[in-house]
Design a protein around this motif. Structure first.
Motif, short mmCIF file in Angstrom:
data_model
loop_
_atom_site.label_atom_id
_atom_site.label_comp_id
_atom_site.label_asym_id
_atom_site.label_seq_id
_atom_site.Cartn_x
_atom_site.Cartn_y
_atom_site.Cartn_z
N TRP A 494 0.83 -1.21 0.00
CA TRP A 494 0.00 0.00 0.00
C TRP A 494 0.87 1.26 0.00
O TRP A 494 0.54 2.25 -0.65
N VAL A 498 0.45 4.05 -2.82
CA VAL A 498 0.08 5.41 -2.42
C VAL A 498 1.16 6.41 -2.83
O VAL A 498 0.87 7.50 -3.33
N LEU A 501 0.97 7.03 -6.50
CA LEU A 501 -0.18 7.89 -6.80
C LEU A 501 0.14 9.34 -6.44
O LEU A 501 -0.24 10.27 -7.17
N GLY A 502 0.83 9.54 -5.32
CA GLY A 502 1.26 10.88 -4.95
C GLY A 502 2.19 11.48 -5.99
O GLY A 502 2.12 12.68 -6.29
N ILE A 628 0.47 12.97 -0.11
CA ILE A 628 0.22 11.57 -0.48
C ILE A 628 1.55 10.81 -0.58
O ILE A 628 1.66 9.65 -0.15
N GLY A 632 2.61 7.56 1.73
CA GLY A 632 3.16 6.30 1.24
C GLY A 632 4.39 5.89 2.03
O GLY A 632 4.56 4.70 2.37
#
Length: 661
Positions: A494, A498, A501-502, A628, A632
């Motif tokens: 995860w 994450v 994605l950030g 974000i 992460g």
């Protein structure tokens, strides 16, 4: 008396650090079993002593004791208490003391977290870390004493640089230092492993949480610094490729490569020499940043030191640390033989390629930062390396690197199937192409960089989501089963998802801010308006007021987009009489689609007040994307902590079963 107590604690910390380092190395040579306990105690003692010294300096600032030289030069009676306290590290001496406190905080954390089975490696790490601590405490004592007295004491102080009288000073430097200094632990682990002659997957598992912690704090620190520059400096930007900004970017890039390389080493027991080298270089780049800021070789809002003796001292530390560690690496690198093998098409290969691209990008930043300083040193010529250089060199490298992010995450270890991955990523490629064409058509057909940046952001974002869908078998299993798989995914996975994605969000925001910004300037009298694209800005009034330690002119504006009012905005120009300096307080109207950014300057007779206005599309997503990214990092750290807790519980349960048997 407070200053003398702080001075005594600082000297004692130096003595303890030096003694711990020497005695630990001697004890390890003699194989004394008691030495590990002594090393742990020494590590905790160093932190307590330096924390006490820092508390003393904070108290001197809080009570405005101007008999302390650093307080007299960086504080004032009328300064608000919050800026008196944060001003402790708003100067050279205080910031270096904060650096040293954080250095020993990491050492103390290691003392509390280390397991007995790792005693020899950890004791060696303590010895190396204590050598670094003794070097910086010596630097404080001999060239940058924060407790030096001033006699006779002045009635008042010279105040703090007005640019630093901002809430951003309360958070940006501590977070940045927590990142910079955090890499000292991974550096010490690397040197200890080279001395010990054992570098393996277990070593990588021990080191990776510390690397993730430092990287996460450095990410937050850079984001906070960019935010402070954005709203406080009044020039409308968030990144200027300033040498000191670059000094934080270089260890961040090297640290990013390092944590990915650690993952390969932990999983496949390969890339040993490369991983150790990255550990050494990452902290070395942090020290290079300290040299830039503290040596006086540059002039910047970030830079404090102007005494050449300080620069020579830091340069000596830099030479010893970098030269000594690289010499040790050269002697031992031949013994770091990998056991894991992998094919050209594998996750290991793509992560190695990613590392090479990051390394090349880091070198470009290093060259652009230090080459002008070198030219100025050897000649009378002054040159600057700015945004055009980095746009032409750094950005293309990062673009290629970003293309590899989704592919790398989906490839299998040891041997992957590239055709299958590319087939799975086809929707991401189509979405990226569509987004690029749409951005090129709608936003600005001239600025192709905007289209490319948008396409890359969508490619990474959709690619990461496809990776997640594959991991939880979305659409292949019932929704409930997929959600169960999602809940059971390790936090480390995860964290990777994450963080990536950030990265996608941050790329999109940088694209919007850089490629599609608008700006306009005008002289306005109260009641006059200016237009900028779809926006209309009216100067309603200018009022003069007295602040706590400044005088302000506040420009009150009415903003509208088309025919729709956006409300009032207040931009300020503050004047600080003690320092005789002015600052700009920007007015920013933040929306998810973009910021309206307004500043006001010093009035010109018969023309009015100079007003500068900007529109920065998607600017708020810079800070959201950075948050974000940091999330992460925290998720990955939490995964390490959870695994360690489970291991301890299993061990305790096993011991209980043995007793019952």
């Amino acid at each position: 008396m407070i200053a003398e107590l702080g001075q005594f604690a600082l000297i004692l910390a130096f003595v303890v650090a030096l003694a711990q380092s020497v005695l630990t190395l001697v004890g390890l040579k003699l194989r004394d079993p008691v030495i590990h306990a002594y090393a742990r105690a020494g590590a905790l003692t160093q932190f307590v002593l330096l924390a006490a010294a820092f508390a003393c300096l904070t108290l001197l600032f809080a009570v405005s004791d101007f008999s302390a030289l650093v307080v007299a030069e960086n504080s004032h009676t009328d300064k608000p208490l919050i800026y008196k306290l944060t001003g402790v590290w708003g100067n050279h001496e205080g910031s270096m003391l904060l650096w040293s406190v954080i250095l020993t905080a990491y050492t103390a954390a290691l003392a509390l977290a280390a397991k007995p089975v790792e005693a020899r490696l950890v004791s060696l790490t303590f010895a190396v870390q204590s050598l670094v601590t003794s070097a910086f405490t010596a630097f404080l004592i001999f060239t940058s004493n924060p407790f030096a007295r001033l006699w006779p004491a002045p009635e008042n102080g010279q105040d703090l640089n007005p640019l630093l009288q901002d809430p951003g000073l309360a958070s940006h430097p501590p977070m940045l230092y927590a990142g910079y200094v955090g890499f000292s632990i991974t550096f010490a682990f690397a040197v200890a492993a080279l001395i010990e002659g054992r570098v393996d997957a277990r070593w990588a598992r021990i080191v990776r949480p510390w690397a993730l912690t430092a990287w996460t704090f450095l990410t937050i620190g850079i984001a906070l610094g960019a935010s402070w520059a954005y709203y406080e400096l009044g020039w409308g930007g968030w990144w200027a490729w300033d040498p000191v900004e670059n000094a934080s970017l270089m260890p961040w890039l090297a640290g990013t490569a390092f944590i990915h390389s650690l993952r390969v080493m932990e999983k496949r027991d390969t890339l040993k020499a490369w991983t150790i080298l990255l550990a050494l270089l990452t902290f070395s780049l942090s020290l290079a940043g300290a040299f830039l800021v503290r040596s006086g070789v540059i002039t910047s809002v970030h830079a404090f030191a102007v005494d050449p003796a300080r620069g020579v001292f830091i340069l000596a530390i830099l030479i010893v640390v970098i030269g000594g560690s690289l010499a040790l690496f050269a002697l031992r690198a031949g013994h770091l033989r990998p056991t894991g093998v992998f094919s050209i098409v594998s996750r290991e290969s793509t992560l190695l390629v990613n590392n090479l691209f990051i390394g090349a990008a880091c070198f470009l930043v290093f060259f652009g930062t230090f080459y002008p300083l070198f030219v100025t040193t050897v000649s009378d010529e002054t040159i600057t390396v700015g945004a055009p250089f980095y746009n032409a060199t750094f950005n293309p490298l990062m673009g290629v690197l970003i293309l590899l992010v989704p592919i790398s995450g989906m490839l299998a270890w040891k041997r992957g199937k590239l055709k299958r991955i590319l087939r799975l990523l086809t929707p991401a490629a189509m979405a990226a192409l569509a987004a690029a064409v749409l951005a090129f058509w709608i936003a600005d057909r001239v600025r192709i960089a905007g289209a490319l940046g948008t396409g890359l952001a969508v490619w990474v974002g959709i690619g990461v989501l496809i990776d997640l869908a594959q991991r939880i078998k979305l659409f292949d299993l019932p929704l409930g089963a997929s959600l169960t798989r999602a809940r059971n995914l390790p936090l480390g996975i995860w964290g990777m998802i994450v963080a990536h994605l950030g990265l996608a969000v941050t790329i999109f925001a940088i694209t919007g801010v850089s490629a599609w910004k608008q700006e306009a300037s005008a002289f306005l009298m109260p009641g006059q308006s200016m237009r900028m694209g779809a926006y209309t800005l009216t100067l309603d009034d200018v009022q003069r007021q007295d602040g706590a330690n400044y005088i302000t002119e506040m420009g009150q504006f009415s903003a509208a987009r088309g025919q729709r009012p956006m409300g009032e905005m207040v931009a300020e120009r503050r004047y600080y009489p003690v320092r005789q300096m002015s600052t700009t307080e920007s007015a920013i109207r933040t929306r998810l689609t973009g910021d309206l950014y307004v500043t006001i300057g010093e009035p010109v007779q018969d023309r009015g007040w100079p007003v500068h206005a900007y529109v920065y599309p998607f600017a708020v997503w810079l800070w959201i994307g950075s948050a974000i990214l940091a999330l992460g990092g925290f998720l990955s750290i939490a995964d390490r902590g959870r695994r360690a807790l489970i291991a301890r519980k299993d061990k305790a349960a096993a011991g209980s079963d043995e007793v019952q048997a």
